[in-house]
Design a protein around this motif. Sequence first.
Motif, PDB file in Angstrom:
ATOM      1  N   ALA A  67      61.110 -43.164   2.630  1.00 19.31           N
ATOM      2  CA  ALA A  67      60.568 -43.683   3.887  1.00 19.31           C
ATOM      3  C   ALA A  67      59.132 -43.191   4.040  1.00 19.31           C
ATOM      4  N   TYR A  68      58.234 -44.110   4.395  1.00 19.58           N
ATOM      5  CA  TYR A  68      56.833 -43.794   4.618  1.00 19.58           C
ATOM      6  C   TYR A  68      56.412 -44.278   5.998  1.00 19.58           C
ATOM      7  N   SER A  69      55.493 -43.549   6.604  1.00 18.40           N
ATOM      8  CA  SER A  69      54.806 -44.090   7.777  1.00 18.40           C
ATOM      9  C   SER A  69      53.899 -45.221   7.306  1.00 18.40           C
ATOM     10  N   PRO A  70      53.468 -46.101   8.199  1.00 17.86           N
ATOM     11  CA  PRO A  70      52.557 -47.179   7.782  1.00 17.86           C
ATOM     12  C   PRO A  70      51.268 -46.663   7.158  1.00 17.86           C
ATOM     13  N   GLN A  71      50.884 -45.422   7.461  1.00 15.10           N
ATOM     14  CA  GLN A  71      49.654 -44.852   6.895  1.00 15.10           C
ATOM     15  C   GLN A  71      49.876 -44.192   5.547  1.00 15.10           C
ATOM     16  N   GLY A  72      51.141 -44.108   5.111  1.00 13.75           N
ATOM     17  CA  GLY A  72      51.410 -43.579   3.782  1.00 13.75           C
ATOM     18  C   GLY A  72      51.958 -42.178   3.751  1.00 13.75           C
ATOM     19  N   GLY A  86      59.696 -48.979  12.320  1.00 17.65           N
ATOM     20  CA  GLY A  86      58.381 -49.390  11.850  1.00 17.65           C
ATOM     21  C   GLY A  86      57.939 -48.698  10.588  1.00 17.65           C
ATOM     22  N   ASN A  87      58.830 -47.945   9.955  1.00 17.41           N
ATOM     23  CA  ASN A  87      58.500 -47.276   8.707  1.00 17.41           C
ATOM     24  C   ASN A  87      58.730 -48.189   7.508  1.00 17.41           C
ATOM     25  N   LEU A  88      58.001 -47.915   6.442  1.00 12.24           N
ATOM     26  CA  LEU A  88      58.194 -48.630   5.182  1.00 12.24           C
ATOM     27  C   LEU A  88      59.303 -47.945   4.387  1.00 12.24           C
ATOM     28  N   LEU A  89      60.316 -48.706   3.983  1.00  7.80           N
ATOM     29  CA  LEU A  89      61.406 -48.187   3.164  1.00  7.80           C
ATOM     30  C   LEU A  89      61.241 -48.713   1.742  1.00  7.80           C
ATOM     31  N   VAL A  90      61.284 -47.825   0.767  1.00  2.28           N
ATOM     32  CA  VAL A  90      61.035 -48.172  -0.638  1.00  2.28           C
ATOM     33  C   VAL A  90      62.254 -47.812  -1.473  1.00  2.28           C
ATOM     34  N   ALA A  91      62.764 -48.782  -2.217  1.00  2.00           N
ATOM     35  CA  ALA A  91      63.845 -48.516  -3.173  1.00  2.00           C
ATOM     36  C   ALA A  91      63.228 -47.925  -4.439  1.00  2.00           C
ATOM     37  N   PHE A 129      60.307 -53.243   5.710  1.00  4.00           N
ATOM     38  CA  PHE A 129      59.977 -52.477   6.896  1.00  4.00           C
ATOM     39  C   PHE A 129      61.209 -52.327   7.766  1.00  4.00           C
ATOM     40  N   ASP A 130      61.432 -51.101   8.217  1.00  2.49           N
ATOM     41  CA  ASP A 130      62.559 -50.791   9.086  1.00  2.49           C
ATOM     42  C   ASP A 130      62.264 -51.341  10.475  1.00  2.49           C
ATOM     43  N   SER A 131      63.064 -52.301  10.914  1.00  2.00           N
ATOM     44  CA  SER A 131      62.816 -52.945  12.197  1.00  2.00           C
ATOM     45  C   SER A 131      62.979 -51.990  13.369  1.00  2.00           C
ATOM     46  N   SER A 132      63.697 -50.911  13.186  1.00  2.00           N
ATOM     47  CA  SER A 132      63.935 -49.963  14.275  1.00  2.00           C
ATOM     48  C   SER A 132      62.841 -48.918  14.418  1.00  2.00           C
ATOM     49  N   ASP A 145      44.830 -56.300   4.547  1.00  2.00           N
ATOM     50  CA  ASP A 145      44.889 -57.019   5.810  1.00  2.00           C
ATOM     51  C   ASP A 145      45.207 -58.487   5.541  1.00  2.00           C
ATOM     52  N   ALA A 146      45.255 -59.291   6.593  1.00  2.00           N
ATOM     53  CA  ALA A 146      45.661 -60.688   6.452  1.00  2.00           C
ATOM     54  C   ALA A 146      44.660 -61.516   5.659  1.00  2.00           C
ATOM     55  N   ASN A 147      43.443 -61.010   5.475  1.00  2.00           N
ATOM     56  CA  ASN A 147      42.440 -61.703   4.667  1.00  2.00           C
ATOM     57  C   ASN A 147      42.430 -61.231   3.219  1.00  2.00           C
ATOM     58  N   GLY A 148      43.371 -60.337   2.853  1.00  2.00           N
ATOM     59  CA  GLY A 148      43.412 -59.825   1.496  1.00  2.00           C
ATOM     60  C   GLY A 148      42.444 -58.697   1.231  1.00  2.00           C
ATOM     61  N   VAL A 149      41.904 -58.082   2.275  1.00  2.00           N
ATOM     62  CA  VAL A 149      40.975 -56.960   2.111  1.00  2.00           C
ATOM     63  C   VAL A 149      41.784 -55.672   1.946  1.00  2.00           C
ATOM     64  N   PHE A 150      41.487 -54.917   0.895  1.00  2.00           N
ATOM     65  CA  PHE A 150      42.167 -53.656   0.645  1.00  2.00           C
ATOM     66  C   PHE A 150      41.863 -52.672   1.762  1.00  2.00           C
ATOM     67  N   LEU A 151      42.917 -52.030   2.273  1.00  2.00           N
ATOM     68  CA  LEU A 151      42.778 -51.066   3.357  1.00  2.00           C
ATOM     69  C   LEU A 151      43.015 -49.633   2.909  1.00  2.00           C
ATOM     70  N   ARG A 152      44.075 -49.405   2.160  1.00  2.00           N
ATOM     71  CA  ARG A 152      44.443 -48.049   1.755  1.00  2.00           C
ATOM     72  C   ARG A 152      45.541 -48.146   0.703  1.00  2.00           C
ATOM     73  N   GLY A 153      45.880 -47.014   0.110  1.00  2.00           N
ATOM     74  CA  GLY A 153      46.935 -47.015  -0.885  1.00  2.00           C
ATOM     75  C   GLY A 153      47.358 -45.602  -1.244  1.00  2.00           C
ATOM     76  N   TRP A 154      48.487 -45.498  -1.907  1.00  2.00           N
ATOM     77  CA  TRP A 154      48.999 -44.211  -2.375  1.00  2.00           C
ATOM     78  C   TRP A 154      50.007 -44.470  -3.496  1.00  2.00           C
ATOM     79  N   LYS A 155      50.480 -43.419  -4.116  1.00  2.00           N
ATOM     80  CA  LYS A 155      51.472 -43.540  -5.184  1.00  2.00           C
ATOM     81  C   LYS A 155      52.761 -42.845  -4.763  1.00  2.00           C
ATOM     82  N   THR A 156      53.872 -43.357  -5.277  1.00  2.00           N
ATOM     83  CA  THR A 156      55.149 -42.699  -5.022  1.00  2.00           C
ATOM     84  C   THR A 156      55.178 -41.348  -5.744  1.00  2.00           C
ATOM     85  N   PRO A 157      56.041 -40.411  -5.303  1.00  2.00           N
ATOM     86  CA  PRO A 157      55.975 -39.031  -5.822  1.00  2.00           C
ATOM     87  C   PRO A 157      56.137 -38.906  -7.325  1.00  2.00           C
ATOM     88  N   GLU A 158      57.019 -39.715  -7.917  1.00  2.00           N
ATOM     89  CA  GLU A 158      57.272 -39.648  -9.353  1.00  2.00           C
ATOM     90  C   GLU A 158      57.363 -41.065  -9.908  1.00  2.00           C
TER      91      GLU A 158
END
Length: 358
Positions: free
Chosen positions: A180-185, A166-171, A161-164, A137-150
Amino acid sequence: MIIRMSSQDLLNSQEPTAREFRSFATIVLDQHAQVDVSHREGFVPEGVISRREFLRCVERLGVGFLAAGFVSGGLSSVGCVSSTRNGSDARTASRTDLVFGQRGLSDGRFQKPRAMAISPKDEIYVIDKTARVQVFDANGVFLRGWKTPEAAHGKPTGATFDSSTGNLLVADTHYFRYLAYSPQGELLEPLTIGGENGPDPGQFGWVTDITRSRDGGFYLSEYGEYDRIYKYTADRQYIDRFGEHGDGPLQFSRPQTLDVDAQGFLWVADACNHRIQVIDWREEKPRLVNILGGQGSEVGRLQFPYGLTLISEDRLLVSEFGNHRVQCWTREGKPISAWGSAGKDRKSTRLNSSHTVI
């Protein structure tokens, strides 16, 4: 950890293009241990704003979010340096405002973070070299996390973040694909682009970045054997590509970061050519608009510019892996200010291998 610091007039902006406010922040991702948030003063507020609104303004107006190889923890004494090419040296005071994170493998700790994005809800997404996506969050408090598939072949080097949607796009660089991930992972597998190495349409080399074009499509970049830019439709269908390895116009050597301005021009951090290329690809064929920078250590020159972000109609920030600093320029490439220098002194503004600024 994240450090927020205050300094004065980083951008030296004459005409802010969005809501005026007194403070800006720069977040620095220290690849060894920390994320640093720098707080910069110089704009007049319309009134008291919340931390969430502050971070929204930060993202919109000019705060750089910087991924660095190593950043001194304090960042507390020296602010902006020389705003001109003639060597005049203007400095401003700085102060540390907020710090969070340290080296480690548990939640909220980092192993060489090198990609970050801010969600529409002002949550901070950080990707490190363990292939973890961590959300704060904006105070630096850890909220959640995950790992990429490989991750055995390598880790992601870009996120946005995809402006259209709201998904997270990862290279996912070393797996030749954009995830592409939802904000929840949640991994949105039907939205994946690529995944196979090769020279044919739909195949990629080492991917670096993705951004929306003004018509709703995508620009994508890769480096390695090919060094190219791609154009895709809004529904992720291949249209065209251009570029090759080289140092001529519309040639590239690791196109690391992409951004699109209000006119629809594509800005490319051509990292190993030590320059920024500005390209008009709104029509069928790409057209070179401008080349900024060139190799060197003086203000106004570049050494491996890994990151750039457009912060207003006439301002951009560039982070340099080689010169260990961030520069603020006009869109014509005139330097306004520079921040950072090589080193590990925790009591001064020191960086090591500045990677990404958003």
